[in-house]
Write a protein that holds these residues in place. Structure first.
Motif, PDB file in Angstrom:
ATOM      1  N   VAL A  13       0.834  -1.206   0.000  1.00  0.00           N
ATOM      2  CA  VAL A  13       0.000   0.000   0.000  1.00  0.00           C
ATOM      3  C   VAL A  13       0.870   1.258   0.000  1.00  0.00           C
ATOM      4  N   ILE A  14       1.898   1.272   0.860  1.00  0.00           N
ATOM      5  CA  ILE A  14       2.747   2.462   0.984  1.00  0.00           C
ATOM      6  C   ILE A  14       3.475   2.749  -0.323  1.00  0.00           C
ATOM      7  N   LYS A  15       4.047   1.724  -0.942  1.00  0.00           N
ATOM      8  CA  LYS A  15       4.820   2.000  -2.158  1.00  0.00           C
ATOM      9  C   LYS A  15       3.912   2.346  -3.334  1.00  0.00           C
ATOM     10  N   THR A  16       2.687   1.804  -3.359  1.00  0.00           N
ATOM     11  CA  THR A  16       1.745   2.174  -4.420  1.00  0.00           C
ATOM     12  C   THR A  16       1.378   3.652  -4.306  1.00  0.00           C
ATOM     13  N   VAL A  17       1.030   4.077  -3.097  1.00  0.00           N
ATOM     14  CA  VAL A  17       0.665   5.476  -2.883  1.00  0.00           C
ATOM     15  C   VAL A  17       1.879   6.389  -3.071  1.00  0.00           C
ATOM     16  N   GLY A  18       2.993   6.017  -2.455  1.00  0.00           N
ATOM     17  CA  GLY A  18       4.161   6.888  -2.460  1.00  0.00           C
ATOM     18  C   GLY A  18       4.791   7.080  -3.824  1.00  0.00           C
ATOM     19  N   LEU A  19       4.926   5.998  -4.583  1.00  0.00           N
ATOM     20  CA  LEU A  19       5.627   6.087  -5.860  1.00  0.00           C
ATOM     21  C   LEU A  19       4.700   6.411  -7.027  1.00  0.00           C
ATOM     22  N   MET A  20       3.543   5.733  -7.093  1.00  0.00           N
ATOM     23  CA  MET A  20       2.678   5.880  -8.263  1.00  0.00           C
ATOM     24  C   MET A  20       1.723   7.064  -8.151  1.00  0.00           C
ATOM     25  N   PHE A  21       1.323   7.424  -6.929  1.00  0.00           N
ATOM     26  CA  PHE A  21       0.329   8.482  -6.758  1.00  0.00           C
ATOM     27  C   PHE A  21       0.882   9.783  -6.170  1.00  0.00           C
ATOM     28  N   ILE A  22       2.149   9.756  -5.702  1.00  0.00           N
ATOM     29  CA  ILE A  22       2.752  10.991  -5.180  1.00  0.00           C
ATOM     30  C   ILE A  22       3.986  11.378  -5.995  1.00  0.00           C
ATOM     31  N   LEU A  23       5.014  10.511  -6.009  1.00  0.00           N
ATOM     32  CA  LEU A  23       6.273  10.884  -6.655  1.00  0.00           C
ATOM     33  C   LEU A  23       6.118  11.086  -8.157  1.00  0.00           C
ATOM     34  N   LEU A  24       5.455  10.172  -8.848  1.00  0.00           N
ATOM     35  CA  LEU A  24       5.316  10.303 -10.302  1.00  0.00           C
ATOM     36  C   LEU A  24       4.572  11.582 -10.705  1.00  0.00           C
ATOM     37  N   PRO A  25       3.390  11.870 -10.142  1.00  0.00           N
ATOM     38  CA  PRO A  25       2.710  13.122 -10.524  1.00  0.00           C
ATOM     39  C   PRO A  25       3.520  14.371 -10.203  1.00  0.00           C
ATOM     40  N   ILE A  26       4.200  14.390  -9.046  1.00  0.00           N
ATOM     41  CA  ILE A  26       4.987  15.567  -8.682  1.00  0.00           C
ATOM     42  C   ILE A  26       6.170  15.745  -9.632  1.00  0.00           C
ATOM     43  N   CYS A  27       6.816  14.644 -10.003  1.00  0.00           N
ATOM     44  CA  CYS A  27       7.936  14.733 -10.955  1.00  0.00           C
ATOM     45  C   CYS A  27       7.470  15.301 -12.292  1.00  0.00           C
ATOM     46  N   LEU A  28       6.334  14.815 -12.781  1.00  0.00           N
ATOM     47  CA  LEU A  28       5.804  15.331 -14.050  1.00  0.00           C
ATOM     48  C   LEU A  28       5.434  16.811 -13.917  1.00  0.00           C
ATOM     49  N   TYR A  29       4.902  17.188 -12.767  1.00  0.00           N
ATOM     50  CA  TYR A  29       4.555  18.597 -12.526  1.00  0.00           C
ATOM     51  C   TYR A  29       5.813  19.465 -12.528  1.00  0.00           C
ATOM     52  N   ARG A  30       6.890  18.981 -11.869  1.00  0.00           N
ATOM     53  CA  ARG A  30       8.130  19.750 -11.811  1.00  0.00           C
ATOM     54  C   ARG A  30       8.748  19.926 -13.203  1.00  0.00           C
ATOM     55  N   VAL A  31       8.588  18.916 -14.046  1.00  0.00           N
ATOM     56  CA  VAL A  31       9.107  19.004 -15.412  1.00  0.00           C
ATOM     57  C   VAL A  31       8.311  20.020 -16.229  1.00  0.00           C
ATOM     58  N   GLY A  32       7.024  20.176 -15.912  1.00  0.00           N
ATOM     59  CA  GLY A  32       6.159  21.075 -16.670  1.00  0.00           C
ATOM     60  C   GLY A  32       5.040  20.363 -17.385  1.00  0.00           C
ATOM     61  N   GLY A  33       4.837  19.088 -17.030  1.00  0.00           N
ATOM     62  CA  GLY A  33       3.779  18.320 -17.665  1.00  0.00           C
ATOM     63  C   GLY A  33       4.311  17.390 -18.731  1.00  0.00           C
ATOM     64  N   TRP A  34       3.417  16.558 -19.243  1.00  0.00           N
ATOM     65  CA  TRP A  34       3.798  15.539 -20.239  1.00  0.00           C
ATOM     66  C   TRP A  34       4.371  16.169 -21.503  1.00  0.00           C
ATOM     67  N   ASP A  35       3.768  17.238 -21.984  1.00  0.00           N
ATOM     68  CA  ASP A  35       4.240  17.873 -23.223  1.00  0.00           C
ATOM     69  C   ASP A  35       5.677  18.363 -23.070  1.00  0.00           C
TER      70      ASP A  35
END
Length: 460
Positions: free
Chosen positions: A181-203
Motif C-alpha cells: 500500500v505504501i509504495k503504491t501510494v508513495g511512488l505511483m500516486f505521489i512521486l510520479l505526478p509531482i515529478c511530471l509537474y516539476r518538469v512542466g507536464g507531459w508535453d
C-alpha cells in the motif's frame, strides 16, 4: 530532513510491530515457513507483488529510465510476466505437493543427491536477492540522510533481519501488505505526478527528451531478450517466489490474485521508468546514475512528503530483502541441514536461529558489494544457468536422469560464473552459454545413463 527522518523511523517501528504480530501467529513450523498455507486473495496478491518489486525493481528501473527512457520498464515487465505464467500454469501442481522448497521437486523426480546439489545453487541465489535489496536500502538512506554507507546498511537491513527472524512468513505477509500500500501510494500516486509537474507536464517531458526516450525498444532487443531469459525464467524457479505460492489457500487464489499481481508489476515498471525520465530532465548531469532515484526524491519533494516516499521506497526494498532472507534460511533448514543431522527435520526454534544467521550473512555481503542491478543479475544468472534446464526436464522429460541433472547444474553454474568473470556482470554471454552448456550436458548424460526407476514426472 528531521521531519523526513521521523516519518521513516515511524515506518521502521511499524514494521517491527507487525513482525511481533507475525511472531504471535507463527506457532508451528508450517506457519513460520508458509503462513499455514492459508492466505486469501488480498493477502496473497499483496505479498506476491511486494516480493517481486524490490530494490532493483525500484532503484534499478528508475536508473534504467534515466539512461534509456521508457524502455527501462522491461525489467519489471519480465518479472511481472513471470509471475503471471507461474500462477496460471504451475501453481496448481505445486500446491498439490505440499512442499516447502523448489529443490524438493527435484528429489521427487531424481534423488536426494539432486536435491542437495540444487540447494547449493538456490542458496546462492536467495542470498544475493537479499543482498540486492539491502544494498538499495543502504543507497537510499546514505544519499538522503548523509549517513555512512555501512551505517545505512546495518540500520535498514537490521530492521528486515529482526522482523523476518521473529515471525517468519507471517511477519513477511503482514509487512508486505502495508509495504504494498505504501509504495503504491508513495511512488505511483505521489512521486510520479509531482515529478511530471516539476518538469512542466507531459508535453514538456516529450519536448525536453529525445524521441528515443519514448521508444519501448530503445534499450535494445538483446537486453530485452536477456531480461526475459534471466528474470522471466528466474521467477518460474526462484525459491522466494515459490515459497509465496505455497502460502495460497487454494489454486484459484493463486491463479486470480497472482495474475493481478503480475499486471501490477508491469504498471509499476512503467511508473518507475517515467520517474527516471523526469529525473533526467531535472538533473541532467547526475554524477552517478545509480543514485537517480534518491536524487530525484531529494530534489522534487517537500519535507514530510519526502519522508513518505522514502518509506515507500524502503517498503519495496524491505519486502524483497525479507523474501530472499527467508528463502535462503528455508533452503538451509529444509534441504541442507537435515542431511548433516541424520535426516532429522527442523523445528520452529531452529528456523528462527538460521534466519538470524542468514540475515547476518546477507548484511556482511551487502557491505562489500555496491551495484544493485549487478547483484540482481548475478543472482538470476546463477539460478537460471544452474537450475532451469534440470527443473524443466524433471517436469516434462521422462528420460531425464539424476546424473544428467547434476551434470547440468554443475556445468551451467560454473559456466555462468566463468563468463560473468570474463565478460562482466552486465554481459549477455553468461546466461546464453550457461543454458547452452546445461542443456547439452543434461541431454547427453541422461541419454547415456540408465533410465531412472523412481517417481516419474507425473509426481510434479
Amino acid at each position: 530532513m528531521a521531519l523526513d527522518l521521523f516519518v521513516v523511523l515511524i515506518y521502521a517501528a511499524g514494521m517491527l510491530v507487525l513482525g511481533y504480530y507475525g511472531m504471535r501467529r507463527a506457532k508451528t513450523h508450517e506457519d513460520y515457513l508458509v503462513a499455514g498455507r492459508n492466505l486469501g486473495p488480498s493477502l496473497y496478491m499483496g505479498t506476491m507483488a511486494a516480493t517481486v518489486l524490490g530494490g532493483a525493481s525500484t532503484v534499478g528501473t528508475v536508473r534504467l529510465g534515466y539512461v534509456h527512457g521508457i524502455s527501462g520498464f522491461w525489467l519489471c515487465a519480465a518479472l511481472g510476466m513471470g509471475i503471471i505464467a507461474l500462477n496460471l500454469f504451475l501453481a496448481k501442481p505445486l500446491l498439490k505437493l505440499k512442499i516447502f522448497t523448489v529443490t524438493q521437486v527435484l528429489e521427487k523426480r531424481y534423488n536426494p543427491m539432486a536435491r542437495q546439489a540444487s540447494a547449493v545453487i538456490m542458496l546462492a541465489y536467495a542470498l544475493m536477492i537479499g543482498v540486492t535489496s539491502i544494498l538499495a536500502i543502504g543507497t537510499v538512506l546514505q544519499v538522503l540522510f548523509g549517513l555512512p554507507f555501512w551505517v545505512s546498511v546495518l540500520l535498514g537491513g537490521g530492521v528486515v533481519v529482526v522482523y523476518s527472524t521473529i515471525g517468519g512468513m507471517w511477519s513477511l505477509t503482514l509487512t508486505d501488505i502495508v509495504q504494498f500500500v505504501i509504495k503504491t501510494v508513495g511512488l505511483m500516486f505521489i512521486l510520479l505526478p509531482i515529478c511530471l509537474y516539476r518538469v512542466g507536464g507531459w508535453d514538456e517531458l516529450v519536448a525536453k527528451l529525445p524521441a528515443s526516450s519514448f521508444s519501448f525498444t530503445a534499450i535494445g532487443w538483446d537486453t530485452i531478450i536477456t531480461y526475459f531469459m534471466i528474470y522471466f525464467f528466474g521467477i518460474l524457479i526462484g525459491q522466494d517466489i515459490w515459497q509465496r505460492v505455497f502460502t495460497a489457500r487454494d489454486e484459484k487464489v493463486a491463479q486470480y490474485a497472482g495474475t493481478f499481481a503480475g499486471f501490477y508489476c508491469v504498471l509499476y515498471g512503467l511508473a518507475c521508468a517515467l520517474i527516471g525520465m523526469a529525473a533526467h530532465v531535472l538533473i541532467p548531469d547526475l554524477d552517478n546514475v545509480n543514485n537517480a532515484f534518491a536524487a530525484i526524491v531529494k530534489l522534487s519533494l517537500p519535507d514530510g512528503i519526502r519522508g513518505l516516499v522514502i518509506a515507500a521506497a524502503l517498503a519495496a526494498m524491505m519486502s524483497t530483502a525479507s523474501a530472499g532472507l527467508l528463502a535462503a534460511s528455508t533452503v538451509l533448514t529444509e534441504d541442507l541441514l537435515p542431511r548433516l543431522r541424520g535426516g532429522k527435520q527442523s523445528s520452529l526454534s531452529l528456523n528462527r536461529l538460521f534466519t538470524l544467521l542468514t540475515g547476518a550473512t546477507v548484511l556482511g555481503i551487502a557491505l562489500v558489494v555496491n551495484d544493485v542491478i549487478s547483484a540482481l543479475t548475478l543472482a538470476y544468472n546463477l539460478l537460471v544457468g544452474g537450475m532451469l534446464i534440470p527443473l524443466i526436464g524433471a517436469i516434462f522429460w521422462k528420460r531425464a536422469s539424476t546424473p544428467g541433472a547434476i551434470a547440468s547444474m554443475a556445468l551451467g553454474f560454473v559456466t555462468a560464473l566463468v563468463f560473468m568473470f570474463k565478460d562482466g556482470l552486465d554481459a549477455n554471454t553468461p546466461i546464453y552459454y550457461s543454458l547452452a552448456v546445461g542443456l547439452v550436458s543434461f541431454v547427453a548424460v541422461s541419454l547415456l545413463s540408465r533410465k531412472p526407476q523412481g517417481v516419474a514426472a507425473r509426481a510434479v
